[in-house]
Design a protein around this motif. Sequence first.
Motif, PDB file in Angstrom:
ATOM      1  N   GLU A 229       0.844  -1.197   0.000  1.00  0.00           N
ATOM      2  CA  GLU A 229       0.000   0.000   0.000  1.00  0.00           C
ATOM      3  C   GLU A 229       0.874   1.239   0.000  1.00  0.00           C
ATOM      4  O   GLU A 229       2.034   1.177   0.452  1.00  0.00           O
TER       5      GLU A 229
ATOM      6  N   MET B   1     -16.886  11.502   2.899  1.00  0.00           N
ATOM      7  CA  MET B   1     -16.386  10.136   2.576  1.00  0.00           C
ATOM      8  C   MET B   1     -15.116  10.229   1.741  1.00  0.00           C
ATOM      9  O   MET B   1     -15.127  10.858   0.679  1.00  0.00           O
ATOM     10  N   PRO B   2     -14.017   9.652   2.213  1.00  0.00           N
ATOM     11  CA  PRO B   2     -12.804   9.656   1.379  1.00  0.00           C
ATOM     12  C   PRO B   2     -13.006   8.827   0.104  1.00  0.00           C
ATOM     13  O   PRO B   2     -13.866   7.951   0.059  1.00  0.00           O
ATOM     14  N   ILE B   3     -12.219   9.142  -0.916  1.00  0.00           N
ATOM     15  CA  ILE B   3     -12.279   8.394  -2.177  1.00  0.00           C
ATOM     16  C   ILE B   3     -11.763   6.968  -1.933  1.00  0.00           C
ATOM     17  O   ILE B   3     -10.693   6.780  -1.355  1.00  0.00           O
ATOM     18  N   SER B   4     -12.527   5.978  -2.386  1.00  0.00           N
ATOM     19  CA  SER B   4     -12.152   4.579  -2.137  1.00  0.00           C
ATOM     20  C   SER B   4     -11.207   4.068  -3.214  1.00  0.00           C
ATOM     21  O   SER B   4     -11.070   4.669  -4.283  1.00  0.00           O
ATOM     22  N   LEU B   5     -10.586   2.935  -2.918  1.00  0.00           N
ATOM     23  CA  LEU B   5      -9.691   2.296  -3.881  1.00  0.00           C
ATOM     24  C   LEU B   5     -10.459   1.923  -5.149  1.00  0.00           C
ATOM     25  O   LEU B   5      -9.951   2.102  -6.262  1.00  0.00           O
ATOM     26  N   GLU B   6     -11.703   1.469  -4.984  1.00  0.00           N
ATOM     27  CA  GLU B   6     -12.517   1.078  -6.152  1.00  0.00           C
ATOM     28  C   GLU B   6     -12.777   2.282  -7.064  1.00  0.00           C
ATOM     29  O   GLU B   6     -12.696   2.165  -8.283  1.00  0.00           O
ATOM     30  N   GLN B   7     -13.088   3.434  -6.443  1.00  0.00           N
ATOM     31  CA  GLN B   7     -13.301   4.652  -7.245  1.00  0.00           C
ATOM     32  C   GLN B   7     -12.021   5.017  -8.011  1.00  0.00           C
ATOM     33  O   GLN B   7     -12.077   5.379  -9.184  1.00  0.00           O
ATOM     34  N   LYS B  32      -2.019   7.984  -2.872  1.00  0.00           N
ATOM     35  CA  LYS B  32      -2.928   8.541  -1.866  1.00  0.00           C
ATOM     36  C   LYS B  32      -2.621  10.012  -1.665  1.00  0.00           C
ATOM     37  O   LYS B  32      -1.463  10.429  -1.689  1.00  0.00           O
ATOM     38  N   GLU B  35      -6.388  11.175   3.027  1.00  0.00           N
ATOM     39  CA  GLU B  35      -7.172   9.946   3.214  1.00  0.00           C
ATOM     40  C   GLU B  35      -7.700   9.390   1.900  1.00  0.00           C
ATOM     41  O   GLU B  35      -8.190   8.258   1.843  1.00  0.00           O
ATOM     42  N   ASP B  36      -7.623  10.230   0.864  1.00  0.00           N
ATOM     43  CA  ASP B  36      -8.201   9.834  -0.420  1.00  0.00           C
ATOM     44  C   ASP B  36      -7.251   8.982  -1.252  1.00  0.00           C
ATOM     45  O   ASP B  36      -6.067   9.291  -1.358  1.00  0.00           O
ATOM     46  N   TYR B  37      -7.792   7.922  -1.865  1.00  0.00           N
ATOM     47  CA  TYR B  37      -7.051   7.293  -2.952  1.00  0.00           C
ATOM     48  C   TYR B  37      -7.087   8.256  -4.125  1.00  0.00           C
ATOM     49  O   TYR B  37      -8.056   8.998  -4.309  1.00  0.00           O
TER      50      TYR B  37
END
Lengths: 334, 74
Positions: A229, B1-7, B32, B35-37
Amino acid sequence: MRLDSVRELKQSLPAQLNKAFAVRAAAGRTTSLAVASAASLQREAPSYFLGVSARGKKNYRLAVRLQDRALQKSDLVDQIAVRAKGEVDVRYVGRIRARATPWYRSKQRPLLIGSSTGFLASGFIMAGTLGCFVRSGSSSALYILSNNHVLADENRYPKGGSIIQSGGLDGGSPTADRVAKLTRFVRLDPAETNLVDCAIAKLNSAIQADLRKLRGIGTLAGQRSDDLEVGDVVHKVGRTTGVRHGRVTAFELDGVAVEYDIGIVSFDDQIEIEGSGTRSFSDAGDSGSLIVDDQMRAAALLFAGGDHGGSNGKGLTYANPIAAVLKALKVKLA
Amino acid sequence: MPISLEQARAAKESAKALLADLPGVVGVGITKVGEDYALKVNLRAPLPAGKAVPERIGDVPVRVEVVGRITKRG
């Protein structure tokens, strides 16, 4: 003193001094010249060298560099000072040796992870890094894991071709230092998307290997199961920069365009790493290094890099996830 | 909501198509930002005048870095 005066003195002094001091050095000698006594005689002989130093722009002096402390208050130095009319710059510098070669660029038996290795090149010499040791199927035979471009010369090295440790660039002998034979590699293809730059070479039966030691880092503790990560701390030991620490800056990187001899090869699903502190994570010759995480688990195989970017400006390093490497070669960590 | 890995992964696929015409893109990956991806776009050299990488793709932030030439480390 003028520069030409210093040069003249520098030229003429040794002959004059040698005459005066050689007699005394020889006088202490009593018996025949065995090897040991020759060595001790050498130690007793005056040991210094001369040069030119400057104080200001046109004020030159005779530089006297002593390799033996005993000479600091000796007749020899007094004589030199007299002949140079006091315009001397005398310093004790000690013995000067060629800088020692680090272990990772030297021959290692048993073989060690992180040490220099490579194929036998014709017309040039090269060296990369021995990544780690793997096994294939249920056989107990051991293989070296590294990059295709370290063990297989970018698809061009024949199967069965000899691998040496250390690599030729580090003085490895094409005959005496053969340790393995190229077994298989994943082709690098400039026309397709690639995932890995890897190859294995089967260890010759007489060659011993230390399977888990990463000298200067710790003991390899298996394979990391989850993906790296952003922010994960990683470590490696390699042939050029030795032990370096770093941090993952990106992952699942696609279209990584890497320059090879055979052309630009594009890779998907790569890991990007920056060096810690003020250093890069890797340099040329570190290719093939195993990258471990903070718990000493194998995480990636180093293969490419550049000199720009990263938060310290020292460049970025690229690596294949170790799971993709082991899967492509159908091997497991030893 | 932080940006997710999927997004971020979904944005990466649209980014690759979007960036295909830009010169000197040497990698598009996931990083990153706080907190956002986020997306990371690596360039061999700064883009010529008039060309640019978007600052966001959908909601996903894009970080651009000039990484220079990438060569084998052998």
